[in-house]
Design an enzyme around this catalytic site. Sequence first.
Site, PDB file in Angstrom:
ATOM      1  N   THR A  12       0.818  -1.219   0.000  1.00 28.41           N
ATOM      2  CA  THR A  12       0.000   0.000   0.000  1.00 28.41           C
ATOM      3  C   THR A  12       0.845   1.258   0.000  1.00 28.41           C
ATOM      4  O   THR A  12       0.499   2.260  -0.624  1.00 28.41           O
ATOM      5  CB  THR A  12      -0.910   0.022   1.264  1.00 28.41           C
ATOM      6  OG1 THR A  12      -1.809  -1.070   1.153  1.00 28.41           O
ATOM      7  CG2 THR A  12      -1.689   1.305   1.381  1.00 28.41           C
ATOM      8  N   ASP A  56       1.404  -6.331  -4.611  1.00 27.10           N
ATOM      9  CA  ASP A  56       0.560  -6.374  -3.428  1.00 27.10           C
ATOM     10  C   ASP A  56       1.058  -7.614  -2.680  1.00 27.10           C
ATOM     11  O   ASP A  56       1.258  -8.667  -3.285  1.00 27.10           O
ATOM     12  CB  ASP A  56      -0.904  -6.562  -3.856  1.00 27.10           C
ATOM     13  CG  ASP A  56      -1.848  -6.533  -2.664  1.00 27.10           C
ATOM     14  OD1 ASP A  56      -2.744  -5.690  -2.652  1.00 27.10           O
ATOM     15  OD2 ASP A  56      -1.683  -7.362  -1.735  1.00 27.10           O
ATOM     16  N   SER A  57       1.290  -7.514  -1.393  1.00 28.91           N
ATOM     17  CA  SER A  57       1.976  -8.612  -0.704  1.00 28.91           C
ATOM     18  C   SER A  57       1.156  -9.897  -0.668  1.00 28.91           C
ATOM     19  O   SER A  57       1.687 -10.953  -0.327  1.00 28.91           O
ATOM     20  CB  SER A  57       2.407  -8.200   0.699  1.00 28.91           C
ATOM     21  OG  SER A  57       1.317  -8.140   1.566  1.00 28.91           O
ATOM     22  N   SER A  58      -0.106  -9.834  -1.026  1.00 27.49           N
ATOM     23  CA  SER A  58      -0.899 -11.076  -1.109  1.00 27.49           C
ATOM     24  C   SER A  58      -0.360 -11.969  -2.220  1.00 27.49           C
ATOM     25  O   SER A  58      -0.638 -13.166  -2.241  1.00 27.49           O
ATOM     26  CB  SER A  58      -2.369 -10.756  -1.383  1.00 27.49           C
ATOM     27  OG  SER A  58      -2.843  -9.918  -0.370  1.00 27.49           O
ATOM     28  N   ASP A  89      -0.028  -6.957   4.469  1.00 32.23           N
ATOM     29  CA  ASP A  89      -0.856  -8.175   4.568  1.00 32.23           C
ATOM     30  C   ASP A  89      -0.044  -9.432   4.885  1.00 32.23           C
ATOM     31  O   ASP A  89      -0.442 -10.228   5.732  1.00 32.23           O
ATOM     32  CB  ASP A  89      -1.636  -8.400   3.265  1.00 32.23           C
ATOM     33  CG  ASP A  89      -2.771  -7.389   3.090  1.00 32.23           C
ATOM     34  OD1 ASP A  89      -3.029  -6.620   4.036  1.00 32.23           O
ATOM     35  OD2 ASP A  89      -3.390  -7.377   2.009  1.00 32.23           O
ATOM     36  N   ARG A 243      -4.420 -26.447  13.917  1.00 33.63           N
ATOM     37  CA  ARG A 243      -4.706 -25.294  14.791  1.00 33.63           C
ATOM     38  C   ARG A 243      -5.770 -25.707  15.794  1.00 33.63           C
ATOM     39  O   ARG A 243      -6.955 -25.839  15.481  1.00 33.63           O
ATOM     40  CB  ARG A 243      -5.159 -24.098  13.972  1.00 33.63           C
ATOM     41  CG  ARG A 243      -4.079 -23.628  13.008  1.00 33.63           C
ATOM     42  CD  ARG A 243      -4.442 -22.315  12.386  1.00 33.63           C
ATOM     43  NE  ARG A 243      -4.357 -21.238  13.348  1.00 33.63           N
ATOM     44  CZ  ARG A 243      -4.987 -20.080  13.223  1.00 33.63           C
ATOM     45  NH1 ARG A 243      -5.775 -19.865  12.188  1.00 33.63           N
ATOM     46  NH2 ARG A 243      -4.850 -19.138  14.136  1.00 33.63           N
ATOM     47  N   GLN A 275      -5.090 -21.905  18.229  1.00 35.78           N
ATOM     48  CA  GLN A 275      -5.776 -20.792  17.556  1.00 35.78           C
ATOM     49  C   GLN A 275      -5.675 -19.514  18.383  1.00 35.78           C
ATOM     50  O   GLN A 275      -5.913 -18.424  17.869  1.00 35.78           O
ATOM     51  CB  GLN A 275      -7.244 -21.137  17.333  1.00 35.78           C
ATOM     52  CG  GLN A 275      -7.411 -22.253  16.321  1.00 35.78           C
ATOM     53  CD  GLN A 275      -8.840 -22.748  16.188  1.00 35.78           C
ATOM     54  OE1 GLN A 275      -9.783 -21.971  16.267  1.00 35.78           O
ATOM     55  NE2 GLN A 275      -8.985 -24.032  15.991  1.00 35.78           N
ATOM     56  N   CYS A 276      -5.362 -19.645  19.676  1.00 38.00           N
ATOM     57  CA  CYS A 276      -5.161 -18.451  20.506  1.00 38.00           C
ATOM     58  C   CYS A 276      -3.882 -17.773  20.038  1.00 38.00           C
ATOM     59  O   CYS A 276      -2.886 -18.430  19.773  1.00 38.00           O
ATOM     60  CB  CYS A 276      -4.988 -18.821  21.978  1.00 38.00           C
ATOM     61  SG  CYS A 276      -6.493 -19.406  22.715  1.00 38.00           S
TER      62      CYS A 276
HETATM   63  N1  ASP Z   1      -2.773  -5.212   0.271  1.00 37.44           N
HETATM   64  C1  ASP Z   1      -1.642  -4.456   0.758  1.00 37.44           C
HETATM   65  C2  ASP Z   1      -0.430  -5.360   0.718  1.00 37.44           C
HETATM   66  O1  ASP Z   1      -0.218  -6.130   1.601  1.00 37.44           O
HETATM   67  C3  ASP Z   1      -1.906  -3.955   2.134  1.00 37.44           C
HETATM   68  C4  ASP Z   1      -0.801  -3.103   2.753  1.00 37.44           C
HETATM   69  O2  ASP Z   1       0.241  -2.889   2.193  1.00 37.44           O
HETATM   70  O3  ASP Z   1      -1.002  -2.626   3.875  1.00 37.44           O
HETATM   71  O4  ASP Z   1       0.335  -5.280  -0.221  1.00 37.44           O
END
Ligand code: ASP
Length: 342
Positions: A12, A56-58, A89, A243, A275-276
Site C-alpha cells: 500500500t 501487493d503482498s498477497s 498483509d 490449529r 488458535q489463541c
Molecule cells: N494489500 C496491501 C499489501 O499487503 C496492504 C498493505 O500494504 O497494507 O500489499
Amino acid sequence: MKRVLLIYTGGTIGMMQEAESGTLSPVDFAELGQYIPELNQIEAEIDTVAFEKPLDSSNMDLSHWQNLAAIIEQNYHQYDGFVVLHGSDTMAFTAAALSFMLNGLSKAVVITGSQLPIGRVRTDGKENVITAIEIAAAYRGERAMVPEVCIYFEYQLYRGNRTFKYNAEQFQAFRSPNYPVLAEAGVHIKYNENAIRQIRSESFFVDDRMDNRIAVLTLFPGISRHIVEAALSVKDNKLVIVRTFGSGNAMSHSWFLDALQQAHDNGLILINLSQCRAGAVQQGRYATSRGLDKAGLISAGDMVLEAAIAKSMHLLGVGHSGENFKKLFQANLRGEITEWRQ
Ligand code: ASP
C-alpha cells in the site's frame, strides 16, 4: 555516514488510486520517492533497489522471499543495514521466512510499509520509512543496535518472527503477543536492549531452501471427519499444522485421534499450534491434549502461525525429518519460540 539499502517490493505504501475504478495498485519506486523528500535529510547514505514489478503482498510467494534474501546477500558487505518496503498483509510471513533464511545476521533488516498510501495526506508511511531507516543505520560503535529481521510499524519495532497482522483498519496493525517490543519510537528511539538478540560469532550466509509441502488445518466444533481425513491424506504433503483450541486441546473422538495416529504412522509430520494468538501450547496439560501427545503431534509452544509456517518450510527445505525435525522445530533458532513455554 552509515549506508542503508532500501528494497522496495510494493504494498500500500507505494500504491496509487486508479482514477476510474478507485482501486489501489502499486507504482514504481521513482514515483514513490517523490513523496518522501525527507529521505534527503536523513543522516545516512541511502541507495534503493526495487522489485521489477511491485507487488501487493498477497501475491508474495517463495520465489519473492528468495529474491529478497538474494538481494540482501549480494549487498550484505556494502551496506550497514537494510530496509524492506513491503505490503502489510503478508509482512509477518516474509519477516519470519527471512529470519530463517539469513544465518549469522549482524545487521538490521527492518521491514515496514503502511496502511495508507504515501501520497495521502494522512499517510502513516512517511514516519514508518524514515524511522525504519534510522533504526537500520543505528550502531553503537561497531555493533548494529538491532541485528535481527524486524518489523517497524506505528512507533513500535517488533521481532519479525514473533508478529502477525491483526488489524486491517488501525495504523497499529501488528502485534507480538508473546515477545516484548524491541524498540519504541517517541521523541527518541528507545531500544529494549534486553529483548534484542545478541550478535553471535557466526559468519553470515543465506540458505534459502524452502519446501512448501505443508498444510494448515483449523479445527472447529463440529468439523466433519471427511474434512479432517482429507486434510491428512493429501498426496505428497509432508506436514500439517493443526490449529487447536486454547492451550493446544482438541476433540477426544476416537475417529479424530485415530486419523492423526494413522497419518503420523504414515510419516506425516503433525504440529499442534493453538488458535489463541497469545500464550503457548502445553500438550498434556488437559486430557483433551493428551491424545494429541500420544498421536505424535509436535507442540509449537508459543510460536505464531506465521513463524511456524516459515520454520516448517525452512526445516523441510533443508532436509530435516523425524526426530531431528522435531528437535529443531522445538528449539529456539532465531528467537521465534520461548523454549521454557513448551
Ligand atoms: N494489500 C496491501 C499489501 O499487503 C496492504 C498493505 O500494504 O497494507 O500489499
